[in-house]
Design an enzyme around this catalytic site. Structure first.
Site, mmCIF file in Angstrom:
data_model
loop_
_atom_site.group_PDB
_atom_site.id
_atom_site.type_symbol
_atom_site.label_atom_id
_atom_site.label_comp_id
_atom_site.label_asym_id
_atom_site.label_seq_id
_atom_site.Cartn_x
_atom_site.Cartn_y
_atom_site.Cartn_z
ATOM 1 N N ASP A 266 86.419 52.029 99.571
ATOM 2 C CA ASP A 266 85.465 53.017 99.077
ATOM 3 C C ASP A 266 84.298 52.277 98.427
ATOM 4 O O ASP A 266 84.496 51.270 97.737
ATOM 5 C CB ASP A 266 86.161 53.924 98.052
ATOM 6 C CG ASP A 266 85.254 55.032 97.547
ATOM 7 O OD1 ASP A 266 85.260 56.110 98.161
ATOM 8 O OD2 ASP A 266 84.548 54.810 96.547
ATOM 9 N N ASN A 274 73.193 57.018 95.359
ATOM 10 C CA ASN A 274 72.366 58.018 96.032
ATOM 11 C C ASN A 274 71.380 58.669 95.069
ATOM 12 O O ASN A 274 70.216 58.899 95.411
ATOM 13 C CB ASN A 274 73.254 59.101 96.657
ATOM 14 C CG ASN A 274 73.634 58.776 98.087
ATOM 15 O OD1 ASN A 274 73.016 57.938 98.729
ATOM 16 N ND2 ASN A 274 74.658 59.443 98.584
ATOM 17 N N ASP A 283 72.440 55.946 103.199
ATOM 18 C CA ASP A 283 72.865 55.828 104.592
ATOM 19 C C ASP A 283 72.823 54.374 105.056
ATOM 20 O O ASP A 283 73.696 53.923 105.805
ATOM 21 C CB ASP A 283 71.970 56.682 105.498
ATOM 22 C CG ASP A 283 72.215 58.174 105.315
ATOM 23 O OD1 ASP A 283 73.246 58.537 104.710
ATOM 24 O OD2 ASP A 283 71.384 58.970 105.782
ATOM 25 N N GLU A 308 81.920 58.150 101.771
ATOM 26 C CA GLU A 308 81.757 56.707 101.569
ATOM 27 C C GLU A 308 83.080 55.962 101.686
ATOM 28 O O GLU A 308 83.185 54.805 101.281
ATOM 29 C CB GLU A 308 81.141 56.444 100.191
ATOM 30 C CG GLU A 308 82.027 56.788 99.005
ATOM 31 C CD GLU A 308 81.883 58.238 98.547
ATOM 32 O OE1 GLU A 308 82.219 58.504 97.380
ATOM 33 O OE2 GLU A 308 81.444 59.090 99.347
#
Length: 409
Positions: A266, A274, A283, A308
């Site tokens: 992860d 973000n 991304d 993620e």
């Protein structure tokens, strides 16, 4: 820049189809009249099926290629079944010999924009413009000089019809196609290049009876194969990262045998990342992590599990055998510096940036991220793949609680 040298292995299928078509030409030649009539119309049917699949799966480049192969085959059947000494046949042959590699290069270079949208309409217009230019401009080339006329003349060698100039252009397109396939790993590129090779080989060996029929079938089969491969990729490959997705993982889990290990990884503080830098940069982070996990080694295959989170399956490997490759790829990710291209998404105050970034480090316009992971193997406490994933997920959260940027086992 990510390279996919293993993607070149996909070229084996089009090569086998083309070679099989050439090998079967004598059998087609000796078949009855009814069979020859059926074979002569088969390329149109196969191109129609490939076109239908390309439309259904929104693959504009394969749709254009299917139409182009059908038109090419029609022109060969209608205008090139006579001696090239005839002026009209010679002109059609010359235009096709250069238009085929140029059209293939155009389809290889343009981005995939789907079918029913303005982008696809613009790309189709560009393709038609290229065809028109090839029809009216290319015939002027041999008229420039006597050396140019010889360079583009048919029959440069005995048993070979394609001109030197066209052969050189085909070679350049093949090299460009190989480069693009190794860079993008897209099945459509393989199919387009394979169909173009079949069409060019048709012109190079045009003096052989039924060669246009068997290679027309081969070219349409290659496009049909490409359409099916693209549909498979849509179902099983994650669109953002390019690695297999959750559906592919579920399929793989059903094939695992007695001995295997599974790791769950992860991206640390991904939501904060973000918020700080924007979803576009997020991304890019996911693509970065996926590209590194793709080359994890140790026999592992990476999958995007969701969001993620990623999963790596190690068939026939014990837990101890997987720790070193996982830690190596974890360090590669942590040491990689990503350049920020959009400064407008960054926090205005550096203090806010430090607070919001969490485990993300920022130096000027560079950022880096870390990942945490957990790994488990099949044993009596985890007798199936779902139980192994749950055990690996529990260890992943142990790694998070222990400070992140580590693999728990």
């Amino acid at each position: 820049m990510q390279w996919y040298p293993a993607a070149l292995l996909k070229l084996v299928i089009p090569a086998v189809i083309i070679l099989a078509a050439v090998w079967l030409r004598p059998q087609a030649l000796s078949s009855g009249e009814e069979w020859q009539l059926l074979l002569g119309n088969l390329p149109y049917l196969l191109c129609a099926v490939a076109l239908f699949l390309a439309y259904q799966f929104n693959r504009g480049r394969l749709l254009f290629a299917s139409i182009a192969v059908a038109v090419f085959y029609w022109l060969v059947q209608q205008h090139l079944q006579v001696s090239l000494a005839e002026a009209q046949a010679a002109r059609v042959f010359f235009v096709l010999s250069l238009a085929v590699p140029l059209g293939a290069l155009y389809l290889l270079l343009i981005p995939e924009r789907g079918v029913a949208n303005l982008h696809a309409l613009a790309l189709a217009g560009g393709f038609l413009l290229l065809v028109a230019a090839a029809s009216y401009v290319l015939p002027l080339l041999p008229q420039n000089s006597e050396s140019a006329a010889q360079y583009y003349a048919a029959w440069p060698w005995e048993g070979y019809v394609l001109s030197r100039g066209a052969s050189l252009l085909v070679g350049v397109v093949i090299l460009a196609g190989i480069l693009l396939i190794s860079l993008r790993n897209e099945d459509a590129d393989v199919a387009i290049l394979g169909a173009a090779c079949a069409a060019s080989l048709t012109l190079a060996q045009l003096h052989h009876a039924m060669i246009s029929v068997v290679l027309g079938i081969a070219a349409s089969l290659v496009l049909l194969w490409g359409s099916l491969r693209s549909s498979h990729a849509m179902a099983y490959r994650d669109e953002l990262t390019g690695i297999p997705g959750r559906r592919a993982l579920n399929e793989r889990m059903r094939t695992l045998r007695r001995r295997y290990s599974i790791a769950m990884l992860d991206v640390d503080h991904f939501k904060r990342f973000n918020d700080a830098h924007g979803h576009d940069v997020g991304d890019e982070v996911l693509r970065l992590v996926a590209s590194r996990l793709r080359a994890v080694g140790g026999g592992g295959t990476a999958y995007r599990y969701g969001g993620e989170e990623f999963c790596v399956v190690f068939p026939r490997r014990s837990l101890e055998e997987c720790i070193e490759p996982l830690n190596r790829v974890r360090e590669e990710i942590a040491n990689y510096r990503m350049v920020l291209r959009n400064r407008t998404r960054r926090p205005h105050r550096s203090h806010d940036g430090v607070r919001r970034r969490g485990a993300t480090r920022l130096t000027g316009d560079e950022v880096s991220v870390t990942v945490s992971g957990g790994i488990a193997e099949r044993n009596a406490q985890a007798p199936d793949a779902e139980a192994v994933i749950k055990a690996a997920d529990a260890r992943l959260y142990q790694a998070k609680r222990a400070g992140r940027n580590r693999v728990a086992f």
